[in-house]
Design a protein around this motif. Structure first.
Motif, PDB file in Angstrom:
ATOM      1  N   MET A  89      -3.372   7.195   3.415  1.00  0.00           N
ATOM      2  CA  MET A  89      -4.753   6.736   3.276  1.00  0.00           C
ATOM      3  C   MET A  89      -5.682   7.907   3.602  1.00  0.00           C
ATOM      4  O   MET A  89      -5.310   8.836   4.327  1.00  0.00           O
ATOM      5  CB  MET A  89      -5.021   5.546   4.192  1.00  0.00           C
ATOM      6  CG  MET A  89      -4.822   5.825   5.668  1.00  0.00           C
ATOM      7  SD  MET A  89      -4.676   4.284   6.661  1.00  0.00           S
ATOM      8  CE  MET A  89      -6.358   4.095   7.207  1.00  0.00           C
ATOM      9  N   TYR A 149      -0.553   5.623   5.859  1.00  0.00           N
ATOM     10  CA  TYR A 149      -1.212   4.306   5.849  1.00  0.00           C
ATOM     11  C   TYR A 149      -0.827   3.577   7.124  1.00  0.00           C
ATOM     12  O   TYR A 149       0.368   3.458   7.443  1.00  0.00           O
ATOM     13  CB  TYR A 149      -0.766   3.489   4.628  1.00  0.00           C
ATOM     14  CG  TYR A 149      -1.365   2.098   4.650  1.00  0.00           C
ATOM     15  CD1 TYR A 149      -2.568   1.838   4.009  1.00  0.00           C
ATOM     16  CD2 TYR A 149      -0.743   1.055   5.346  1.00  0.00           C
ATOM     17  CE1 TYR A 149      -3.144   0.580   4.059  1.00  0.00           C
ATOM     18  CE2 TYR A 149      -1.323  -0.207   5.410  1.00  0.00           C
ATOM     19  CZ  TYR A 149      -2.527  -0.432   4.763  1.00  0.00           C
ATOM     20  OH  TYR A 149      -3.101  -1.677   4.832  1.00  0.00           O
ATOM     21  N   GLN A 150      -1.809   3.119   7.853  1.00  0.00           N
ATOM     22  CA  GLN A 150      -1.516   2.504   9.139  1.00  0.00           C
ATOM     23  C   GLN A 150      -2.668   1.623   9.582  1.00  0.00           C
ATOM     24  O   GLN A 150      -3.789   1.730   9.079  1.00  0.00           O
ATOM     25  CB  GLN A 150      -1.296   3.578  10.192  1.00  0.00           C
ATOM     26  CG  GLN A 150      -2.496   4.486  10.413  1.00  0.00           C
ATOM     27  CD  GLN A 150      -2.162   5.711  11.249  1.00  0.00           C
ATOM     28  OE1 GLN A 150      -2.106   5.643  12.457  1.00  0.00           O
ATOM     29  NE2 GLN A 150      -1.909   6.826  10.565  1.00  0.00           N
ATOM     30  N   ALA A 151      -2.364   0.760  10.540  1.00  0.00           N
ATOM     31  CA  ALA A 151      -3.402  -0.063  11.146  1.00  0.00           C
ATOM     32  C   ALA A 151      -4.365   0.837  11.915  1.00  0.00           C
ATOM     33  O   ALA A 151      -3.995   1.921  12.357  1.00  0.00           O
ATOM     34  CB  ALA A 151      -2.776  -1.097  12.074  1.00  0.00           C
ATOM     35  N   MET A 152      -5.604   0.364  12.017  1.00  0.00           N
ATOM     36  CA  MET A 152      -6.636   1.131  12.719  1.00  0.00           C
ATOM     37  C   MET A 152      -6.926   0.473  14.053  1.00  0.00           C
ATOM     38  O   MET A 152      -6.703  -0.713  14.248  1.00  0.00           O
ATOM     39  CB  MET A 152      -7.947   1.072  11.940  1.00  0.00           C
ATOM     40  CG  MET A 152      -7.874   1.560  10.530  1.00  0.00           C
ATOM     41  SD  MET A 152      -9.539   1.586   9.828  1.00  0.00           S
ATOM     42  CE  MET A 152      -9.962  -0.148   9.885  1.00  0.00           C
ATOM     43  N   THR A 153      -7.525   1.280  14.935  1.00  0.00           N
ATOM     44  CA  THR A 153      -8.026   0.749  16.196  1.00  0.00           C
ATOM     45  C   THR A 153      -9.539   0.660  16.074  1.00  0.00           C
ATOM     46  O   THR A 153     -10.190   1.630  15.702  1.00  0.00           O
ATOM     47  CB  THR A 153      -7.634   1.696  17.337  1.00  0.00           C
ATOM     48  OG1 THR A 153      -6.210   1.726  17.384  1.00  0.00           O
ATOM     49  CG2 THR A 153      -8.161   1.206  18.659  1.00  0.00           C
ATOM     50  N   PHE A 158       0.843  -1.199   0.000  1.00  0.00           N
ATOM     51  CA  PHE A 158       0.000   0.000   0.000  1.00  0.00           C
ATOM     52  C   PHE A 158       0.877   1.246   0.000  1.00  0.00           C
ATOM     53  O   PHE A 158       2.031   1.217   0.437  1.00  0.00           O
ATOM     54  CB  PHE A 158      -0.975  -0.051   1.182  1.00  0.00           C
ATOM     55  CG  PHE A 158      -1.904  -1.228   1.059  1.00  0.00           C
ATOM     56  CD1 PHE A 158      -3.033  -1.152   0.270  1.00  0.00           C
ATOM     57  CD2 PHE A 158      -1.577  -2.457   1.638  1.00  0.00           C
ATOM     58  CE1 PHE A 158      -3.852  -2.262   0.084  1.00  0.00           C
ATOM     59  CE2 PHE A 158      -2.389  -3.569   1.453  1.00  0.00           C
ATOM     60  CZ  PHE A 158      -3.528  -3.475   0.670  1.00  0.00           C
TER      61      PHE A 158
END
Lengths: 356, 356
Positions: free
Chosen positions: B37, B55-59, B33
């Motif tokens: 985002m 772009y990153q992980a979400m909580t 990716f």
């Protein structure tokens, strides 16, 4: 290589219980969760060490396949506590088997039975204070599995997460419900995933249900997608019809969920000497029975709803009100089931499962 | 009350681009990716201030409704760069309209068109280095919406998240595909959600597709669920059949996705003087045409696949190999489309949309 042992659950306890912040007399279904959750990840082709941790938000990639391709299945169960503080589940092996049937249909890995029971029991013991005694109280248990692999190609994921969260509950529907028989929209297709507790089956019902609600109905009873002539299920409940003193319910097929409460009611009917036919039920015959007065009851069955009487139905702009009768089958089955679930009566079929 | 302004996107730029770690000559679809985002939350009945972030992980809560009830819709788009560094989208208003049609069917809120375009354009300008020039290169764009409300009652959520993530791509299928015509399993029902890009439609196909793959086929061409007599679509592609010099493709209905590439091919056929019938296509006629030699081509169309020729099909244990012909319609449409998309030819229908 050492296989993971489900007995070796890594447990991190919550430091402060939230239980004193919860008003157990005013619970809205599914909004409050207990102190802990059970989590087990599937990676590298196997289920990893299970964990119990404080209930908390998760970190997940936006590219996780569950968000894009709907690989998600779940179960609904309840735990009950009797007056002596003993905790019981109701036919939990049915839920364990079914989540794996659902998972198989969505190309997801089987979750081992020993992990399922070990995780569930350990979690319930930790959060046992959240299960209040008394008929009508229960702890709703939500096991579910989601595809976590961060990759947006349209194919089965390589990694998954199995989770159990729990929410204290009263009965899901308190009032009799008014239902609409589906004429245009459908819940599932022959050869589809309607029999599975697949997440996508539920979102698909929300819009048609909202239309029904605008017309003054609470739920839809889905009909077969091909002809809309046969009554199937209600999305969160299986459906029974009582004509004179006989019960009728649709047979299981690949469109209809194999409900645990449904099969328990069929067995209880047999035990109680009530005739119960499992066969296709046509809209036409139910409307005819409503007209000639032989339709005595319609009720839904489900873990969340237990038994939910129907007070009216609509089809092709015909509305039929159903008088709520005394000594209804609905109330008989509900009290019989609740008594078994709460350890207040004999359990001749071995449906109760004690958490020790 | 001030309405949120889509022009006021809060932008947090990535500190270090990952782009130099990516081998653009060896891309696996949907795994890498870009640096940023786009995220916009729906809360309190409206879309909140849009954000662009690394772009990153979400909580997200484990009780978020997307995990339980599948309220999730998505789109697939591509950005192209020409040799002068200009960036183009292809008919993006079609995707914007369709994600809102999908959302409506799943009782999810409409995402405003101005937010959609402003977010997308700002994101693409930030990550423009990830779009490589040259036919065959593209940036795959995945807008999607998920239900985030932490409540497990089976009803529409009150909160949602709209996200756009992007992944550099080569063509999705490189080789002609072997397909199986569905005889038992189904993709969608009349009155269902097959026309929507609903997440659950995809997971439902994985298991039947895995069975097809075990038999040596890549994909399934789905048939109508009622009779399995009519060919509909392939799950990630619409399908065209060429008999003699005439094209045939199934009409849109509530089971079939209204594909952007499909409708573009229908228009291109008209432009090129190729007859194209939009009507029901029976399994019987395709098998008969394969037997008598009049079936010249089958190909799939889709944003990810562009045009994907079919080299064989199976039905009722009959396997038909389709010789790949020179000067195929498939290659004609593919090159015509790619030329338009990459700014190499005239754009008489105004399908290109330049990101300035």
């Amino acid at each position: 290589m050492t296989e993971t042992n489900p007995n070796e659950i890594v447990i991190v306890k919550s430091e402060n219980s939230k239980i004193n912040t919860v008003d157990f007399s005013n619970l809205i279904f599914g909004r409050v969760f207990t102190d802990h959750m059970f989590v087990c990840d599937f990676e590298d082709g196997k289920w990893q060490t299970p964990q119990i941790m404080p209930y908390q938000a998760m970190t997940i990639e936006p590219s996780a396949r569950v968000f894009h391709y709907g690989q998600a299945v779940f179960e609904g169960m309840k735990a009950y506590k009797d007056e002596n503080g003993k905790i019981f589940l109701f036919r939990p092996n049915e839920n364990c088997n079914r989540i794996n049937k659902s998972a198989a249909r969505l190309a997801m890995p089987k979750f081992p039975e020993d992990y399922f029971f070990k995780g569930l029991e350990t979690l319930l013991r930790l959060d046992s204070e959240w299960i209040k005694p008394g008929v009508g109280n229960s702890l709703y248990i939500r096991p579910f599995v989601i595809a976590t692999e961060p990759a947006i190609s349209a194919s089965p994921a390589a990694s998954y997460r199995f989770i159990i969260i729990c929410s204290p509950a009263k009965a899901y529907y308190n009032e009799p419900v008014r239902v609409l028989f589906a004429e245009k929209y459908s819940r599932s297709a022959d050869g589809g995933v309607g029999f599975a507790k697949a997440a996508g089956n539920y979102a698909a019902q929300f819009y048609p249900t909202s239309l029904a609600q605008k017309k003054g109905f609470d739920q839809i009873i889905w009909t077969d997608a091909s002809s809309h002539k046969y009554l199937e299920e209600a999305g969160t409940m299986n459906i029974f019809f009582r004509i004179h003193d006989k019960l009728i319910t649709a047979p299981n097929n690949d469109r209809i969920l194999d409900g645990v409460t449904r099969k328990s009611v069929i067995q209880l009917a047999k035990d109680l000497g009530i005739e119960c036919e499992v066969r296709r039920v046509s809209v036409k015959e139910i409307k005819a029975a409503a007209k000639d007065g032989s339709l005595k009851e319609i009720f839904g069955t489900g873990t969340a709803a237990v038994i939910s009487p129907v007070s009216a139905f609509e089809h092709a702009d015909d509305v039929f009100e159903i008088d709520q009768i005394k000594d209804s089958y609905a109330s008989l089955f509900k009290s019989t089931l609740l008594d078994i679930q709460h350890n207040l009566s004999d359990d001749k079929h071995g449906w109760r499962y004690e958490i020790r």
